[in-house]
Design an enzyme around this catalytic site. Structure first.
Site, PDB file in Angstrom:
ATOM      1  N   ASP A 183       0.819  -1.218   0.000  1.00 16.59           N
ATOM      2  CA  ASP A 183       0.000   0.000   0.000  1.00 16.59           C
ATOM      3  C   ASP A 183       0.854   1.271   0.000  1.00 16.59           C
ATOM      4  O   ASP A 183       0.685   2.150   0.855  1.00 16.59           O
ATOM      5  CB  ASP A 183      -0.936   0.014   1.208  1.00 16.59           C
ATOM      6  CG  ASP A 183      -1.805  -1.233   1.301  1.00 16.59           C
ATOM      7  OD1 ASP A 183      -2.236  -1.722   0.243  1.00 16.59           O
ATOM      8  OD2 ASP A 183      -2.038  -1.724   2.420  1.00 16.59           O
ATOM      9  N   GLU A 240     -11.376   1.068  -3.708  1.00 13.61           N
ATOM     10  CA  GLU A 240     -10.705   1.530  -2.491  1.00 13.61           C
ATOM     11  C   GLU A 240      -9.427   2.278  -2.846  1.00 13.61           C
ATOM     12  O   GLU A 240      -9.104   2.472  -4.027  1.00 13.61           O
ATOM     13  CB  GLU A 240     -10.373   0.339  -1.584  1.00 13.61           C
ATOM     14  CG  GLU A 240      -9.494  -0.703  -2.242  1.00 13.61           C
ATOM     15  CD  GLU A 240      -9.380  -1.983  -1.430  1.00 13.61           C
ATOM     16  OE1 GLU A 240     -10.096  -2.142  -0.432  1.00 13.61           O
ATOM     17  OE2 GLU A 240      -8.566  -2.842  -1.813  1.00 13.61           O
TER      18      GLU A 240
END
Length: 595
Positions: A98, A270
């Site tokens: 991420d 997302e």
């Protein structure tokens, strides 16, 4: 549990402050009951000041002294010659998922998810996007968070770093441990502020966008406005932020419902980021879940509030349409963040995983870098459809000559002789310690670990220091003094509290016992092998991994011998263990009553 391409996110919860667990709860098999608490502001609090908390008093057992730790990676893919002015992917090998990146003051700063590991949210710095230096962590004080009772893959999800008007911002989610919050710093190396909690922002993956008119917005993933139409149905929401007041203001609205093409029931939209270029607002998101169907998609609008027009050429990054039997596959690509590079080109950092046996990966989700091409019509593309992620890429124009990315990529040897006054920044722990059990000062040149009553299957903080596994083929070794009676100590390889190996030593009546423990799922840990050897002053231990085969050896002065060869190391792969982390390796010590 087996890995799937979808997942079920609970809303981030904020539970009442809790007390320290009783000794009987230290090895709870699951995270039931109170799953976390919102910590108070204890900025700068010393770890030792917390030792009085019930059930976490410093252990009375004698410390175990480690002389050194060494890690060597030997991946075949990294042996390919690197031409001058090129770099290797991944740029951060091992469990660094991420990624989020920002440019500030002529440098680049990158952060990653850290879940319940501590210190949390690593901060990297670079001048050229290729060579990186770990300069600190955002979550570096015990009072900032509390992850007790949480599984390894809860905690800090998908931080985003931004820079505006002399201040750095990191906004993220502490899943089951407080919800959404942001922190600030003038220096990205720290110290960072205590968390500013955002109780009105539900969901995960928040990011900030600073517009030209001075307005600030928070964008994140959350449940749709009505009942979800299918599993994985999520939406991207936005609201204006008042940073002076530390809270959102005005209406909160949906920018994107479901995904780029709602007719296909897209899952897990997302990781949203907004960028402004040539008068367009670009909304760039991950879609498809974090496994093999992961992808990156984009939409744009002339108005910050939309409506956003999806790009007909989506996805702009994925590996899901490639043959499953391709050699040395890189998969799971997505969750990108874009930045303008030192040469004026745009670049994307994103996560992906290097697989073995077509589906396993013990190194977790790693950070990759690719240039962004702005196609005709003004749309960005990271990688054309059907192309594999390249392992060797031409670097930004400012990078010339030979490129050495160690110890973050390529094959290298990394060694810690424990000669410094503080631990190297790459060491991490499982959750946040309530007492300081690692010591470099009592015997200079040695790491002293004070054994705790916590085993590796605890939902609290065992006396384990881990460094990320960065290669499919590796060796990790250490030398330690034989532990005192009542203590087991050695080298561990840990994916989570349910999946690990412990190559340990303990005193035996007629010498020193070397043993290998394994836990693989819900069943209790088991001893795979043990051997009693002459008890010398020092013993060396080694874990050697070759994709899914792990071997465990020892040396008490007569040379290396294998205790177990070719154990099934796939239990440390995400495909088997689940979750969002990778394997970490390092020294561990416990009181024998923890077994």
């Amino acid at each position: 549990m087996a890995w799937t391409s979808t997942r079920s996110w609970p809303r981030a919860t904020r539970t009442r402050p809790g007390s320290c667990p009783s000794p009987a709860s230290r090895t709870a098999p699951s995270g039931t009951g109170e799953r976390g608490r919102r910590p108070g502001s204890v900025a700068g609090a010393l770890l030792l000041a917390l030792a009085a908390c019930a059930g976490f008093a410093a252990a009375a057992a004698e410390p175990v002294h480690f002389d050194w730790y060494e890690y060597t990676g030997r991946d075949a893919a990294f042996e390919q010659p690197l031409p001058p002015g090129h770099y290797r992917n991944p740029i951060l090998a091992g469990y660094y998922p991420d990624p989020s990146i920002v440019r500030a003051n002529g440098r680049y700063y990158l952060v990653n998810s850290s879940f319940t590991h501590f210190p949390g949210i690593p901060v990297f710095e670079s001048t050229d996007l290729v060579h990186w230096n770990l300069i600190g962590h955002v979550i570096d004080r015990p009072g900032m968070m509390d992850f007790d009772g949480l599984g390894t893959s809860r905690g800090i999800f998908a931080p985003t770093i931004e820079y505006h008007d002399g201040t750095f911002y990191v906004v993220t989610t502490a899943v089951d441990a407080g919800g959404n919050f942001y922190v600030t710093a003038k220096d990205p190396a720290g110290p960072w502020s205590d968390p500013v909690w955002l109780p009105d922002i539900e969901g995960i993956d928040p990011s900030f966008f600073f517009d030209d008119d001075g307005k600030v917005y928070i964008i994140n993933n959350d449940a749709p406005e009505g009942p979800p139409r299918y599993e994985g149905h999520r939406a991207i929401w936005m609201q204006e932020m008042d940073l002076a007041a530390g809270k959102p203001v005005g209406p909160r609205r949906v920018l994107l419902d479901g995904g780029m093409d709602p007719s296909t029931n897209p899952i897990w939209i997302e990781g949203p980021h907004i960028y402004k270029r040539d008068g367009w607002y670009y909304l760039v998101c991950a879609e498809g879940g974090t496994s093999v169907n992961h992808s990156q998609v984009v939409a744009r609008s002339r108005n910050i509030w939309g409506p956003y027009e999806p790009y007909e050429g989506n996805p702009i990054l994925t590996q899901r349409d490639l043959p499953a039997d391709r050699p040395a596959p890189i998969a799971n690509a997505g969750h990108a963040d874009l930045v303008e590079g030192p040469d004026g080109r745009w670049w994307a950092v994103f996560l992906a995983s290097r697989l073995y046996e077509g589906r396993h990966y013990n190194t977790g989700r790693e950070t990759f870098l690719l240039p962004v091409e702005w196609e005709e019509g003004g749309w960005p593309r990271i990688l054309p459809r059907g192309e594999v992620i390249p392992r060797i890429v031409r670097a930004p124009a400012t990078v010339g000559g030979p490129v050495d990315q160690a110890p973050w990529s390529g094959n290298f040897t990394w060694r810690d002789d424990f000669n410094g006054p503080t631990l190297d920044r790459s060491w991490i722990r499982m959750r946040i310690p309530k007492t300081e059990w690692a010591d470099l000062s009592s015997r200079p040149g040695m790491l002293a670990i004070h054994p705790q009553a916590e085993n590796l299957d605890t939902l609290h903080n065992p006396a384990f220091l881990g460094r990320r596994q960065q290669h499919l083929v590796f060796e990790a070794s250490t030398a330690l003094e034989a532990p005192a009676a009542g203590v087991a100590a050695g080298l561990a390889a840990v994916q989570s509290e349910q999946y690990w190996f412990f190559l340990g030593t303990r005193r035996a009546d007629d010498g020193l016992e070397v043993f290998l423990e394994r836990r693989a799922g819900d069943a209790p840990a088991e001893v795979l092998a043990s051997r009693t050897v002459a008890a010398g002053r020092e013993v060396k231990l080694k874990i050697a991994g070759n994709e899914g085969a792990y071997s465990f050896g020892y040396d008490t002065g007569g040379g290396w011998q294998w205790l177990v060869e070719d154990a099934d190391g796939r239990i440390l792969s995400t495909e088997v263990a689940g979750g969002f982390v990778g394997a970490v390796l390092g020294p561990f010590a416990r009181e024998e009553g923890a077994r």
